[in-house]
Design an enzyme around this catalytic site. Structure first.
Site, PDB file in Angstrom:
ATOM      1  N   ARG A  87      43.641  28.913  24.710  1.00 16.33           N
ATOM      2  CA  ARG A  87      43.034  29.800  25.708  1.00 16.33           C
ATOM      3  C   ARG A  87      42.901  31.210  25.123  1.00 16.33           C
ATOM      4  NH1 ARG A  87      39.760  30.013  30.095  1.00 16.33           N
ATOM      5  NH2 ARG A  87      40.663  30.964  31.937  1.00 16.33           N
ATOM      6  N   THR A 373      31.554  25.730  30.904  1.00 16.10           N
ATOM      7  CA  THR A 373      32.440  24.841  30.156  1.00 16.10           C
ATOM      8  C   THR A 373      31.768  23.532  29.725  1.00 16.10           C
ATOM      9  OG1 THR A 373      34.249  25.788  31.460  1.00 16.10           O
ATOM     10  CG2 THR A 373      34.771  23.843  30.205  1.00 16.10           C
ATOM     11  N   THR A 391      35.326  26.193  26.372  1.00 20.63           N
ATOM     12  CA  THR A 391      34.457  27.012  27.205  1.00 20.63           C
ATOM     13  C   THR A 391      34.231  28.405  26.631  1.00 20.63           C
ATOM     14  OG1 THR A 391      34.201  27.819  29.487  1.00 20.63           O
ATOM     15  CG2 THR A 391      36.393  27.942  28.543  1.00 20.63           C
ATOM     16  N   ASP A 413      38.418  35.666  34.419  1.00 22.82           N
ATOM     17  CA  ASP A 413      39.217  34.668  35.132  1.00 22.82           C
ATOM     18  C   ASP A 413      40.527  35.257  35.633  1.00 22.82           C
ATOM     19  OD1 ASP A 413      37.486  32.566  35.095  1.00 22.82           O
ATOM     20  OD2 ASP A 413      38.548  31.389  33.600  1.00 22.82           O
ATOM     21  N   SER A 437      43.336  29.125  33.912  1.00 20.62           N
ATOM     22  CA  SER A 437      42.165  28.266  33.776  1.00 20.62           C
ATOM     23  C   SER A 437      42.266  27.094  34.746  1.00 20.62           C
ATOM     24  CB  SER A 437      42.081  27.740  32.342  1.00 20.62           C
ATOM     25  OG  SER A 437      41.089  26.738  32.224  1.00 20.62           O
ATOM     26  N   SER A 438      41.127  26.452  35.011  1.00 18.52           N
ATOM     27  CA  SER A 438      41.109  25.208  35.787  1.00 18.52           C
ATOM     28  C   SER A 438      40.910  23.988  34.891  1.00 18.52           C
ATOM     29  CB  SER A 438      39.986  25.247  36.828  1.00 18.52           C
ATOM     30  OG  SER A 438      40.251  26.199  37.823  1.00 18.52           O
ATOM     31  N   GLY A 459      32.856  22.875  34.959  1.00 15.15           N
ATOM     32  CA  GLY A 459      32.353  23.325  36.253  1.00 15.15           C
ATOM     33  C   GLY A 459      33.304  24.218  37.017  1.00 15.15           C
ATOM     34  N   GLY A 460      33.974  25.166  36.316  1.00 18.87           N
ATOM     35  CA  GLY A 460      34.852  26.103  36.994  1.00 18.87           C
ATOM     36  C   GLY A 460      35.965  25.398  37.743  1.00 18.87           C
TER      37      GLY A 460
END
Length: 572
Positions: A87, A373, A391, A413, A437-438, A459-460
């Site tokens: 990340r 992403t 992403t 984010d 993050s998701s 997709g977030g």
């Protein structure tokens, strides 16, 4: 041009079961890069890295080495999974008022995205290097060759890339315009052959000199100059921020669901823990008996999602900076108590976060994740599996590019406002910290102890719901990974649920409303990929909403398209 239209023809064909290695990715040219590595005896990790690099070229709006990545690696010999947290990180100069304007007021998310300050220190290359170190077989430089070839010799603009170029034209800098836009300012049409020689040269340098060449020396200085001299929102990044960046080996996060072991990414991603909470809260309901066509099943899914997202919003952040009560969130007694709030015949009037053991006092996160992403799933001939989600955040990231490569806007984010009523947000900006993050790359073991499924999505914040839906589809509804991915989604991170427009959920809206659900119908921009083991053989699934494909080791490909599909919101 003719080749492109054949490639993206609207076809629906059955997914073949492949005895050899399999790659599922969001673009056929990227999948081909991965299978090229498999044919040469490369591992699942080698194929995944080659696929990632090719996606950097052909899907520049979605991901690349200017962004970040989460990687899961399953080793068939040990039966264990290791994870890589690549990340992006905030510059050390960042403070909790990083996204405040000269007037002392917080910027809107929209105003914070463009320019240098939203750019986090990229982690993708460091993540690739760590993954390759412990799971690669082919030389590092070999993995770059398909991507270098695509950038240098060129590729045809796909419908999805063209759609993003049209939608986000004002967002991108002159470097991007020189590649993808004509002198008249119009984006390259579908089928236009484009080359990216600067990106080819960058990839060649990193292939030859190694990943350090991106993080130290002239390349690092160039990146720092790009973000610090940006016309909008200049940053305060240093070459030291780049040189000190490390991809991290995080503990794998696992839970149980109906005899299956579900393993995913832990924080700094919230994806894994939230997926596990959704599933655990659903376990007391007979989802199999209800079936995929029953509105009650989707209502239960929505209610469980609301509870899990509420906990996620309050408690999850970078574990190196904040206390994340993972054990409490995943405690079976705690989750049973949360599940007891769900009723099959009614909808909760209000949803609040719970109080798991070890939970500190927090303020609810207000961060906004944009649909971006890309994801990919790989299994090699030996049965090793690599699942990746990576992403640059928003489509085309910050809008800034360096050597033909987009730079992320991942720092948006974070929660822009760090506190409320004296309580701090777990996901506030801090120097060196990684934004929540998701992303939820996930590997599922069957009751036999062998990997049954690997799945991830783009997709977030919908990523979490997509992955949970895919697992319910495979385990409870006995669907193929392909059919589970193709199901419409009822996405409910809060009081109002979104029923994915143009799917089976449209007809269920009246019944859902009769259960008390507040429902809107809208496109969701979903994009998922998976590989699965069925009767001892490997196959896969790719999202019918995307240009994704499943390709076997010999290059045999199934193009997956839903007949009559309506254009969806970009999920890059």
């Amino acid at each position: 041009m003719k080749k492109l239209f054949l490639l993206f023809a609207f076809l629906v064909t059955p997914i073949a079961a492949f005895a050899q290695g399999v790659v599922s990715a969001a673009d056929p040219r990227a999948a081909a890069a991965g299978t090229e590595m498999l044919r040469e005896g490369g591992s699942a990790t080698d194929a995944a890295i080659a696929t990632m690099l090719a996606l950097n070229v052909v899907e520049p709006q979605s991901a690349g080495i200017g962004g970040g990545a989460f990687i899961l690696q399953y080793d068939v010999k040990t039966g264990k999974i290791r994870t890589v947290d690549g990340r992006e990180a905030a510059p050390m100069a960042a403070t909790d008022h990083w996204f405040y304007g000269p007037d002392g007021q917080p910027l809107s998310h929209r105003d914070a995205v463009p320019g240098g300050r939203s750019v986090g220190v990229p982690g993708t290359l460091r993540a690739m290097a760590l993954a390759h170190q412990r799971g690669g077989k082919l030389p590092w430089a070999r993995l770059f060759q398909p991507a270098i070839r695509l950038a240098r010799e060129g590729f045809d603009v796909s419908p999805r890339l063209n759609n993003s170029l049209r939608s986000y034209a004002p967002h991108v800098d002159a470097g991007v315009r020189a590649i993808y836009y004509g002198a008249d300012g119009k984006p390259a049409a579908v089928g236009t052959h484009v080359t990216n020689p600067e990106q080819a040269a960058l990839l060649e340098r990193v292939a030859t000199l190694g990943p350090d060449s991106f993080y130290v020396g002239p390349q690092a200085e160039k990146l720092v100059a790009t973000v610090n001299n940006a016309a909008r929102n200049p940053s305060k990044m240093t070459t030291g921020d780049l040189a000190s960046y490390e991809a991290k080996d995080r503990p794998v996060l696992c839970g149980k669901y109906r005899g299956y072991k579900i393993c995913s990414m832990g924080p700094s991603s919230s994806g894994g823990v939230t997926v596990l909470m959704i599933l655990a809260q659903l376990e007391r309901f007979d989802m199999a008996k209800l079936g995929k066509d029953n509105p009650v099943a989707w209502h239960l899914f929505a209610e469980s999602s609301r509870l899990a997202y509420a906990d996620r919003d309050l408690y999850v952040g970078d574990p190196d900076y904040v206390q994340v009560p993972l054990a409490g969130l995943l405690d079976r007694k705690y989750l049973a108590g949360r599940s007891a709030l769900i009723h099959a015949d009614s909808t909760m009037a209000t949803v609040e976060a719970g109080l798991p053991a070890g939970a500190p006092k927090r303020v609810k996160s207000q961060s906004q994740e944009v649909h971006g992403t890309t994801s990919l799933s790989v299994v090699d001939q030996a049965g090793n599996v690599t699942q990746v989600t990576f992403t640059i955040e928003s489509p085309f990231g910050s809008g800034l590019s360096m050597d033909g490569t987009m730079l992320n806007n991942e720092l948006t984010d974070f929660d822009i406002v760090p506190e409320k009523d004296g309580w701090l947000a777990a996901n506030r900006v801090e120097g060196g910290k990684r934004p929540r993050s998701s992303m939820a790359p996930t590997i599922v073991y069957g009751p036999d102890g062998k990997v049954r499924l690997a799945i991830g999505a783009a997709g977030g914040s919908t990523i979490i719901a997509q992955v949970a839906k895919g697992i319910v589809g495979v385990i409870d509804w006995k669907l193929s990974a392909q059919d589970a991915i193709g199901l419409g989604l009822l996405y409910a991170p809060g009081p109002v649920a979104t029923a994915e427009k143009g799917t089976q959920l449209d007809a269920m809206i009246p019944a859902l409303e009769a259960l008390g659900e507040k429902v809107q119908s809208a496109p969701l921009g979903l994009k998922a990929n998976a590989v699965e083991r069925v009767k001892g053989r490997w196959t896969g699934g790719a999202d019918p909403r995307s240009e994704g494909v499943v390709m076997d080791q010999q290059g045999k490909m199934t193009v997956i398209r839903r007949v009559g599909a309506q254009p969806n919101r970009p999920s890059e």
